[in-house]
Design an enzyme around this catalytic site. Structure first.
Site, short mmCIF file in Angstrom:
data_model
loop_
_atom_site.label_atom_id
_atom_site.label_comp_id
_atom_site.label_asym_id
_atom_site.label_seq_id
_atom_site.Cartn_x
_atom_site.Cartn_y
_atom_site.Cartn_z
N GLU A 1 0.83 -1.21 0.00
CA GLU A 1 0.00 0.00 0.00
C GLU A 1 0.87 1.26 0.00
O GLU A 1 0.44 2.31 -0.47
CB GLU A 1 -0.93 -0.02 1.23
CG GLU A 1 -2.33 0.45 0.92
CD GLU A 1 -3.33 0.14 2.04
OE1 GLU A 1 -4.20 -0.70 1.82
OE2 GLU A 1 -3.23 0.73 3.11
N HIS B 1 7.54 -26.90 -0.57
CA HIS B 1 6.89 -28.00 -1.30
C HIS B 1 5.67 -27.50 -2.07
O HIS B 1 4.81 -28.28 -2.44
CB HIS B 1 6.54 -29.12 -0.32
CG HIS B 1 7.78 -29.74 0.26
ND1 HIS B 1 8.32 -30.92 -0.21
CD2 HIS B 1 8.64 -29.28 1.22
CE1 HIS B 1 9.44 -31.18 0.45
NE2 HIS B 1 9.65 -30.20 1.33
N LYS C 1 -14.30 1.05 -3.74
CA LYS C 1 -15.35 1.54 -2.83
C LYS C 1 -16.39 2.34 -3.61
O LYS C 1 -17.59 2.17 -3.43
CB LYS C 1 -14.75 2.43 -1.74
CG LYS C 1 -13.86 1.73 -0.75
CD LYS C 1 -13.46 2.71 0.35
CE LYS C 1 -12.35 2.18 1.21
NZ LYS C 1 -11.78 3.18 2.11
O1 PA5 Z 1 -3.30 1.49 5.98
C1 PA5 Z 1 -4.38 2.03 5.82
O2 PA5 Z 1 -4.50 3.24 5.96
C2 PA5 Z 1 -5.60 1.22 5.46
O3 PA5 Z 1 -5.28 -0.13 5.30
C3 PA5 Z 1 -6.66 1.34 6.53
O4 PA5 Z 1 -6.12 0.89 7.75
C4 PA5 Z 1 -7.89 0.52 6.17
O5 PA5 Z 1 -8.38 0.94 4.93
C5 PA5 Z 1 -8.99 0.69 7.23
O6 PA5 Z 1 -9.34 2.03 7.37
P1 PA5 Z 1 -10.11 2.54 8.63
O7 PA5 Z 1 -9.27 2.33 9.83
O8 PA5 Z 1 -10.37 3.98 8.37
O9 PA5 Z 1 -11.42 1.75 8.72
#
Ligand code: PA5
Length: 419
Positions: free
Chosen positions: A270, A291, A405
Site C-alpha cells: 500500500e 513444497h 469503494k
Molecule cells: O493502511 C491504511 O490506511 C488502510 O489499510 C486502513 O487501515 C484501512 O483501509 C482501514 O481504514 P479505517 O481504519 O479507516 O477503517
C-alpha cells in the site's frame, strides 16, 4: 538490534551503494516531519495515560470475556493479528476473534456460531469510522451484544478505537458511552500497530506491551540518526527493482509468522504500489512452501528477490529421538535439536536459491519475543518509508483503495453515488 545482511557484490558496487544510501539517509527527517510521520517518534512519545488505560481495559476484558472480537480491516487489523500470532497466540482467558475484514456472510455467521453462549466484548477499530466492512460487522455483532446483555451493559463491553474528534464511529461512541481509544491523526493505518489500534488486542492476548514498545524504542534509537540498516535495505530493494527484480518474497521458517507476512505485504504494497510503480510484495512460509512455491523460487521466471527473516536465538526442547532401529533412515540426526535442523534448512534454502539466481537479503532478529517483534515492526516501518521515498512515491497515502469503494457504493445505491 535488527541485523540486515546482503551479499550485494554482484548487483552493485560498494561505492555506488554508499552513494545511494547517503541520499536515502536524508529521508529519515522527511518521514519524521511528514504530516503522517507520527510513527517515527511514537516509541518515545506515545501517550502514557492511554497506554495505562489500555492495560486496565485488557484486564477487564480478561475478567469478563471469553472472546474479544476485534473488528477492523487493513491497517486496523493486520498488525495486532501479526504480533499475537508471531508470539504464539493468546496467553490468558480471552481468545481474540477477527471480524469486519471481509463481507463474507459465511465468515460472519461462523464467528457468531463460534461465540455461541460465551461472554464476549468488542473492539471496533476504524480510523475513518466509516469503512463499510467493519461498520457492517459492528452493526451485526453489536445487535448480538445488545440482545445478550441489554443495551446499557453491552455498551460497557464495547471499546472503540477511532479518531479523537470526528467520524461516525467517534460520534456513536460518544453518544452511547463506549470506552474510546485514539488513532492519532498523524499515523496512518498500516503504521499504527504500536498505537491503541494494535495494543488493546495485543495486551488482551496477555502479551507484554511494555517490552514490545521497548524493542521499538531500541530500534528507533539505532535508526533515527541516519536510517542505519533500514536505509541499506531500502536502497537495495530499489536497486533490485531497477535491475528487473520486481517481486520481493519475504520468507521465513516459522508458521506463526504467516500474519506477520500479511502485515508486511500491506505495509509495502500500500505504501509503494502507486503511479504504476513499486515492487510486488509476496511471501512464503517454509518448509511448507518449499513444497509448493519452492519449485518456482528455484527455477521460475527470474524476477524475484528474496528477503529472509531469520531468528538468531536457539529454541531447545524438541530433539530427534534415538531408536534401536534405523527404519526411517534418520539415525544421522539422532540427538539433534529440531531448531538446529531448521536453521540448517534455512541456510540450505538460501544457498540453493542464490545458486538459482535469486538475489538474497537477510533480516536477523535476536529471538521470537516482544522486544524483537517490536524492533522488527519499527525496522520495517522505517525501511518502507525510506524505500518509498527512494522510489519517488508518497509512503503514507493509498488513493487506489478508493476505486473499488466508489464502484461498490454506486452498485449498492449509497446516497450520493449514481450507478
Ligand atoms: O493502511 C491504511 O490506511 C488502510 O489499510 C486502513 O487501515 C484501512 O483501509 C482501514 O481504514 P479505517 O481504519 O479507516 O477503517
Amino acid at each position: 538490534m535488527i541485523n540486515f545482511r546482503c551479499d550485494y557484490g554482484k548487483i552493485i558496487s560498494a561505492e555506488e551503494l554508499e552513494e545511494r544510501v547517503s541520499v536515502t539517509r536524508q529521508y529519515v527527517a522527511r518521514a519524521q516531519q511528514d504530516d503522517f510521520g507520527g510513527w517515527v517518534d511514537l516509541p518515545i512519545s506515545y501517550n502514557r495515560d492511554e497506554f495505562a488505560r489500555i492495560k486496565v481495559a485488557a484486564e477487564k476484558i480478561n475478567s469478563d470475556s471469553d472472546y474479544l472480537v476485534c473488528i477492523g480491516i487493513g491497517g486496523s487489523y493486520l498488525g495486532h493479528r501479526a504480533v499475537i500470532e508471531a508470539l504464539g497466540g493468546e496467553r490468558g482467558r480471552t481468545r481474540i476473534i477477527y471480524a469486519g475484514n471481509s463481507l463474507s456472510a459465511r465468515g460472519l455467521k461462523k464467528i457468531i456460531e463460534q461465540i455461541g453462549d460465551a461472554d464476549f466484548s468488542i473492539n471496533v477499530i476504524s480510523k475513518s469510522g466509516t469503512t463499510t466492512e467493519p461498520a457492517v460487522a459492528f452493526r451485526v455483532l453489536k445487535q448480538l451484544l445488545d440482545n445478550k446483555y441489554g443495551e446499557e451493559a453491552a455498551a460497557g463491553r464495547i471499546y472503540a478505537t477511532t479518531d479523537a474528534n470526528k467520524g461516525a464511529l467517534h460520534d456513536e461512541a460518544v453518544a452511547k458511552g463506549y470506552a474510546t481509544f485514539v488513532v492519532p491523526d498523524n499515523i496512518g493505518g498500516r503504521y499504527s500497530v504500536l498505537t491503541a489500534v494494535g495494543l488493546l488486542a495485543i495486551a488482551t492476548a496477555g502479551i507484554n506491551i511494555d517490552k514490545l514498545m521497548d524493542g521499538a524504542e531500541e530500534e528507533r534509537a539505532s535508526l533515527i540518526s541516519d536510517g542505519g540498516k533500514a536505509a541499506d535495505y531500502a536502497v537495495l530493494r530499489n536497486v533490485m527493482l531497477e535491475k528487473g527484480y520486481n517481486i520481493e518474497v519475504l520468507a521465513n521458517f516459522e508458521p506463526n509468522f504467516m500474519y506477520f507476512n500479511e502485515w508486511w505485504k500491506q505495509l509495502f504494497g500500500e505504501s509503494e504500489g502507486k503511479e504504476n510503480k513499486g515492487i510486488f510484495p509476496a511471501s512464503v512460509v517454509y518448509s511448507t512452501d518449499l513444497h509448493s512455491m519452492g519449485q518456482y523460487m528455484q527455477e521460475g521466471r527470474r524476477a524475484i528477490f528474496e528477503t529472509f527473516v531469520e531468528v538468531a536465538g536457539d529454541f531447545e526442547g524438541v530433539k530427534v529421538p534415538a531408536l534401536a532401529e534405523n527404519l526411517d533412515g534418520l539415525q544421522y540426526l539422532e540427538g539433534k535439536e529440531l531448531d538446529n535442523i531448521c536453521k540448517v534448512a534455512t541456510q540450505a534454502t538460501r544457498e540453493a536459491h542464490a545458486n538459482g539466481s535469486v538475489p538474497i537479503m537477510r533480516i536477523v532478529i535476536p529471538d521470537i519475543d516482544e522486544r524483537s517483534i517490536g524492533a522488527l515492526i519499527y525496522f520495517f516501518e522505517m525501511s518502507c518509508a525510506l524505500s518509498a521515498f527512494t522510489l519517488g512515491v508518497n509512503p503514507f497515502n493509498q488513493p487506489g483503495v478508493e476505486a473499488y469503494k466508489v464502484r461498490m457504493f454506486e452498485l449498492l445505491g449509497k446516497p450520493g453515488y449514481n450507478n
